[in-house]
Design a protein around this motif. Structure first.
Motif, short mmCIF file in Angstrom:
data_model
loop_
_atom_site.label_atom_id
_atom_site.label_comp_id
_atom_site.label_asym_id
_atom_site.label_seq_id
_atom_site.Cartn_x
_atom_site.Cartn_y
_atom_site.Cartn_z
N ILE A 2 -4.32 -2.74 -4.43
CA ILE A 2 -4.03 -3.02 -3.02
C ILE A 2 -3.82 -1.71 -2.27
O ILE A 2 -4.33 -1.53 -1.16
CB ILE A 2 -2.79 -3.93 -2.91
CG1 ILE A 2 -3.12 -5.33 -3.47
CG2 ILE A 2 -2.32 -4.03 -1.47
CD1 ILE A 2 -1.92 -6.25 -3.58
N ALA A 3 -3.05 -0.79 -2.84
CA ALA A 3 -2.81 0.51 -2.19
C ALA A 3 -4.12 1.25 -1.96
O ALA A 3 -4.35 1.81 -0.88
CB ALA A 3 -1.87 1.34 -3.04
N GLU A 4 -4.97 1.25 -2.97
CA GLU A 4 -6.26 1.94 -2.83
C GLU A 4 -7.16 1.24 -1.82
O GLU A 4 -7.87 1.89 -1.04
CB GLU A 4 -6.95 2.03 -4.19
CG GLU A 4 -6.21 2.94 -5.18
CD GLU A 4 -6.75 2.84 -6.60
OE1 GLU A 4 -7.62 1.96 -6.84
OE2 GLU A 4 -6.31 3.63 -7.46
N GLY A 5 -7.11 -0.09 -1.79
CA GLY A 5 -7.93 -0.84 -0.84
C GLY A 5 -7.49 -0.62 0.60
O GLY A 5 -8.32 -0.46 1.49
N VAL A 6 -6.18 -0.61 0.84
CA VAL A 6 -5.66 -0.35 2.18
C VAL A 6 -6.04 1.05 2.63
O VAL A 6 -6.46 1.28 3.78
CB VAL A 6 -4.13 -0.54 2.23
CG1 VAL A 6 -3.56 -0.02 3.55
CG2 VAL A 6 -3.78 -2.01 2.05
N ASP A 7 -5.87 2.02 1.74
CA ASP A 7 -6.20 3.40 2.06
C ASP A 7 -7.68 3.55 2.42
O ASP A 7 -8.03 4.19 3.42
CB ASP A 7 -5.86 4.29 0.86
CG ASP A 7 -6.06 5.77 1.16
OD1 ASP A 7 -5.30 6.32 1.96
OD2 ASP A 7 -6.99 6.37 0.57
N LYS A 8 -8.53 2.93 1.65
CA LYS A 8 -9.98 3.01 1.91
C LYS A 8 -10.35 2.33 3.21
O LYS A 8 -11.13 2.87 4.02
CB LYS A 8 -10.74 2.38 0.73
CG LYS A 8 -12.25 2.43 0.89
CD LYS A 8 -12.94 1.80 -0.33
CE LYS A 8 -14.46 1.81 -0.17
NZ LYS A 8 -15.12 1.19 -1.36
N LEU A 9 -9.78 1.14 3.44
CA LEU A 9 -10.11 0.38 4.65
C LEU A 9 -9.65 1.11 5.90
O LEU A 9 -10.44 1.28 6.85
CB LEU A 9 -9.45 -1.00 4.59
CG LEU A 9 -9.70 -1.91 5.80
CD1 LEU A 9 -11.16 -2.33 5.87
CD2 LEU A 9 -8.78 -3.14 5.73
N THR A 10 -8.39 1.53 5.94
CA THR A 10 -7.87 2.15 7.15
C THR A 10 -8.53 3.49 7.44
O THR A 10 -8.79 3.82 8.61
CB THR A 10 -6.34 2.33 7.07
OG1 THR A 10 -6.00 3.01 5.85
CG2 THR A 10 -5.65 0.97 7.07
N HIS A 11 -8.84 4.25 6.41
CA HIS A 11 -9.52 5.52 6.65
C HIS A 11 -10.97 5.28 7.10
O HIS A 11 -11.55 6.13 7.79
CB HIS A 11 -9.49 6.40 5.40
CG HIS A 11 -8.21 7.16 5.25
ND1 HIS A 11 -7.12 6.66 4.56
CD2 HIS A 11 -7.81 8.37 5.73
CE1 HIS A 11 -6.12 7.53 4.61
NE2 HIS A 11 -6.51 8.57 5.31
#
Length: 242
Positions: A226-235
């Motif tokens: 989830i942390a990696e997915g949020v980071d990828k999406l928002t960036h």
């Protein structure tokens, strides 16, 4: 006494009590206008904006604290944000694990608040303090936990319990390491009053802006993805704007 003298006395007597009354009325009117100006709600405060999903995916151009963002419309929780422009904060949502935006086909999924709901809510906002997660753990959370050393928790996490006399009572603190660094999450405990608890994380997105996201505690086992997915999406929203 002449008639003119009586008239002059009458005028002076009336002036004596008319002037204070006029001053009182004027003061009351000015005070009322002052209170109305400073205390009356603004027009927008009369109406609370409610979530307004859309399946349309055209890009919306926004900015938060000078950072340009390009976000597909179906990720934006409120219709007001789809007008674009500069905003202090932007609220979004998606589903995990694929981080898809809203679609009519999944309308029931997005409407659910069940304990295992896959919907994740995100908030991109101005953040003048830019307090990193390590600093927040050390300077804020560590002052309110019952066990400063923590204990071995589930899913490769260190677990702390907040004291019952703190503002975080009823919550647990989980700390782990992911590809982008330290991950610090507060999770509400399951209880009779809270049958569908969530976990929340605050992280820095860029200088001057932060990302806060919230997901159901039932998905804590997938915290790293989830942390990696949020980071990828928002960036990707920032990269698209550039």
């Amino acid at each position: 006494m002449s008639r003119n003298s009586e008239f002059d006395d009458t005028v002076r007597q009336r002036s004596g009590w008319l002037i204070p009354i006029a001053v009182f009325v004027l003061t009351a009117v000015l005070s009322a206008l002052f209170l109305l100006f400073y205390l009356a709600p603004t027009p927008t405060s009369f109406i609370e904006e409610h979530p307004s999903p859309t399946s349309r995916s055209e890009p919306v151009y926004l900015s938060v604290d000078g950072h340009a963002l390009t976000i597909p419309a179906n990720y934006l929780l409120y219709s007001g944000a789809r007008r674009g422009g500069s905003r202090a904060e932007v609220e979004l949502y998606a589903t995990i694990p694929d981080f898809h935006g809203y679609s009519d086909r999944e309308s029931q999924v997005f409407a659910s608040n069940g304990a295992d709901s896959p919907v994740i809510f995100m908030l991109i906002r101005e953040d003048r303090f830019n307090l990193g997660e390590a600093a927040r753990l050390r300077r804020v959370y560590s002052n309110y936990v019952a066990d400063p050393a923590g204990k071995r928790g589930p899913f490769d996490l260190t677990e702390y319990s907040f004291r019952d006399d703190s503002g975080y009572r009823g919550e647990d603190l989980f700390v782990g390491q992911a590809g982008q660094g330290l991950v610090v999450m507060r999770c509400v405990r399951l209880s009779q009053d809270v049958p569908s608890p969530s976990c929340l994380r605050d992280a820095t997105l860029a200088r001057g802006i932060s990302i806060t996201y919230r997901f159901k505690r039932a998905h804590l086992a997938n915290w790293r993805q989830i942390a990696e997915g949020v980071d990828k999406l928002t960036h990707s929203f920032v990269a698209s704007a550039k």
